[in-house]
Design a protein around this motif. Structure first.
Motif, short mmCIF file in Angstrom:
data_model
loop_
_atom_site.label_atom_id
_atom_site.label_comp_id
_atom_site.label_asym_id
_atom_site.label_seq_id
_atom_site.Cartn_x
_atom_site.Cartn_y
_atom_site.Cartn_z
N THR A 154 49.62 57.89 34.52
CA THR A 154 50.35 57.30 35.65
C THR A 154 51.57 58.12 36.05
O THR A 154 51.89 58.24 37.23
CB THR A 154 50.84 55.88 35.29
N VAL A 155 52.26 58.67 35.06
CA VAL A 155 53.50 59.39 35.35
C VAL A 155 53.23 60.88 35.60
O VAL A 155 53.55 61.40 36.67
CB VAL A 155 54.50 59.19 34.20
N HIS A 156 52.60 61.55 34.65
CA HIS A 156 52.44 63.01 34.81
C HIS A 156 51.52 63.36 35.98
O HIS A 156 51.65 64.43 36.57
CB HIS A 156 51.94 63.62 33.50
N ASP A 157 50.60 62.48 36.33
CA ASP A 157 49.69 62.73 37.46
C ASP A 157 50.13 61.99 38.72
O ASP A 157 49.32 61.78 39.64
CB ASP A 157 48.26 62.31 37.09
N ASN A 158 51.39 61.61 38.79
CA ASN A 158 51.87 60.80 39.92
C ASN A 158 51.60 61.46 41.29
O ASN A 158 51.22 60.79 42.25
CB ASN A 158 53.37 60.54 39.75
N GLU A 159 51.76 62.78 41.36
CA GLU A 159 51.56 63.47 42.65
C GLU A 159 50.07 63.47 43.03
O GLU A 159 49.72 63.26 44.20
CB GLU A 159 52.07 64.93 42.55
N LEU A 160 49.23 63.71 42.05
CA LEU A 160 47.78 63.69 42.29
C LEU A 160 47.34 62.31 42.76
O LEU A 160 46.56 62.16 43.71
CB LEU A 160 47.07 64.04 40.97
N ILE A 161 47.90 61.29 42.10
CA ILE A 161 47.54 59.91 42.43
C ILE A 161 47.99 59.57 43.85
O ILE A 161 47.25 59.00 44.64
CB ILE A 161 48.16 58.93 41.38
#
Ligand SMILES: Cc1cc2nc3c(=O)[nH]c(=O)nc-3n(C[C@H](O)[C@H](O)[C@H](O)COP(=O)(O)OP(=O)(O)OC[C@H]3O[C@@H](n4cnc5c(N)ncnc54)[C@H](O)[C@@H]3O)c2cc1C
Length: 404
Positions: A246-253
């Protein structure tokens, strides 16, 4: 760049409803409080930046008697009086004014805390300072307090301090929970962007951006409800990232969520299946509303069985009443329904032992990062419940500060 040192009795990091209520309750008990929020507005997911509806123990009327009082109750009443239409900007103001009314609170907006100093080992860890960067002002601000409250949702402060935490779903065997998976995994609830639409009174054309997703190639039109007049939280199911970080992939999400929103709007405007000629997009979120990340480990971990059996704790300091509300890992792409619900037969208790870290001696937490299993978090995460928990944690923090 300016360096500043602030020494309040209590530092609350995170200005969602949990942090706001924690700060107000501690301030009303006479403590000097710094409330540090990395966004320009307060309210977290309920703010005009994300626009999630505030729900709580009444569970949309199932437990009518259970409406939150205390600080959350004050916010509800003020909002009902000044903002019956539910304008998100007026809600921001109501929260801001509630904080500004407290002479013992110093509010630091736009201040992102990402440095933490802590000493001691094992169960003797103590936070000695947290430091934030105030964006737009080039101010680096160090906060030294007796007590810290991690109300960041994602739990960055406690993580940097070395607080024990859980992430993802526990195995069924861990707490004997019916709704836990057989094997533990890292799956969380996903994040969501919402959008608002309006009728302009005249025909409006919509040319989708190049990255809009063709949602007819997904199961969304078959599995989810799409109506041209719906706005905001009606689209809570535009959810993704449960199988990512949820946090490290926030931009992808965020990019995936944007591609689907623009694709849904293309479907509504241009498929010929809806009456949407005069409709336009009025607002689109750009800050993913996060549902789940770290959950700190306290002296007690609240579980599904505590919720459903309405276990009475001697140290009960808050209550909830929303269902255990869990979502499929694939979010909007899941074949399954967007959510499943399990209700207790009324309200349940939240013990104080779930609101402080088991190993960092001067850290409490409130909001979605409290000490609960993934399944129990499925109900404690709603915002009026987070707010009540925040008031309790702030009260605890004030007692700790007053008594050294
Ligand atoms: C799309 C969606 C739909 C939902 N539906 C509902 C619903 O209908 N009703 C309901 O009540 N709940 C709902 N929830 C759940 C609810 O929004 C969250 O569980 C709740 O917001 C948690 O409150 P909180 O105060 O712990 O965290 P948040 O609301 O996430 O607030 C935390 C705040 O801390 C700030 N922060 C984070 N890190 C730092 C840092 N390092 N320094 C300074 N500040 C920091 C963040 O910017 C944020 O403003 C939903 C959630 C989502 C995403």
């Amino acid at each position: 760049m300016k360096h500043e040192l602030v020494k309040p009795d209590i530092t609350v990091i995170g200005g969602g409803l949990a942090g706001v209520c924690a700060a107000i309750s501690a301030a009303r008990l006479g403590q000097q409080v710094a409330l540090v929020q990395n966004r320009p507005v307060l309210g977290g997911n309920s703010s005009s930046e994300v626009r999630v509806w505030v729900c709580g123990a009444t569970a949309h009327g199932i437990n009518r008697y259970a409406r939150e009082t205390g600080i959350m109750g004050e916010l509800f009443v003020e909002n009902q009086y000044r903002n019956p239409e539910g304008n998100p900007y007026l809600w921001d103001l109501i929260i801001l004014e509630a904080v500004r009314a407290e002479p013992n609170i110093r509010l630091y907006l736009n201040t992102d805390v990402h440095e933490v100093e802590a000493t001691g080992d094992g169960e003797e860890r103590m936070i000695t300072s947290v430091t934030g960067w105030m964006m737009g002002s080039e101010r680096k601000i160090r906060f030294e307090s007796q007590i810290y409250l991690d109300c960041t949702g994602d739990g960055l402060v406690g993580f940097l301090a070395g607080a024990k935490f859980a992430l993802g779903r526990e195995a069924r065997s861990e707490y004997g929970e019916e709704w836990a998976p057989e094997v533990a995994d890292q799956i969380t609830l996903g994040s969501t962007l919402l959008f608002y639409t309006k009728d302009t009174g005249a025909p409006v054309r919509y040319i989708p951006p190049s990255f809009a997703k063709d949602i007819t190639q997904t199961s969304i039109p078959i599995r989810r409800v799409i109506r041209s007049g719906d706005s905001g939280c009606h689209y809570w199911w535009i959810e993704w990232g449960g199988e990512h970080d949820t946090v490290h992939d926030n931009e992808l999400i965020r990019d995936e969520l944007w591609s689907v929103i623009y694709g849904i709007w293309d479907y509504i405007k241009n498929s010929g299946k809806f009456e949407a000629d005069q409709m336009t997009l009025e607002w689109i979120g750009s800050l993913p509303g996060k549902r789940e990340y770290r959950r700190f480990t306290g002296d007690y971990v609240l579980t599904q069985n505590d919720i459903i059996s309405q276990r009475e704790f001697p140290d009960a300091v808050a209550f909830g009443g929303w269902s255990i509300d869990l979502h499929p890992p694939q979010g909007m792409y899941a074949e399954a329904s967007g959510s499943k619900h399990m209700h207790a037969d009324g309200v349940y208790h939240v013990p104080f032992r779930s609101l402080y870290s088991a190993n960092v001696r001067n850290m409490l937490m409130a909001g979605r990062d409290i000490s609960a299993s993934h399944v129990a978090f499925g109900t404690t995460r709603v915002m009026a419940t987070c707010a009540v928990i925040g008031e309790a944690a702030g009260t605890g923090a004030a007692l700790c500060a007053a008594m050294g």
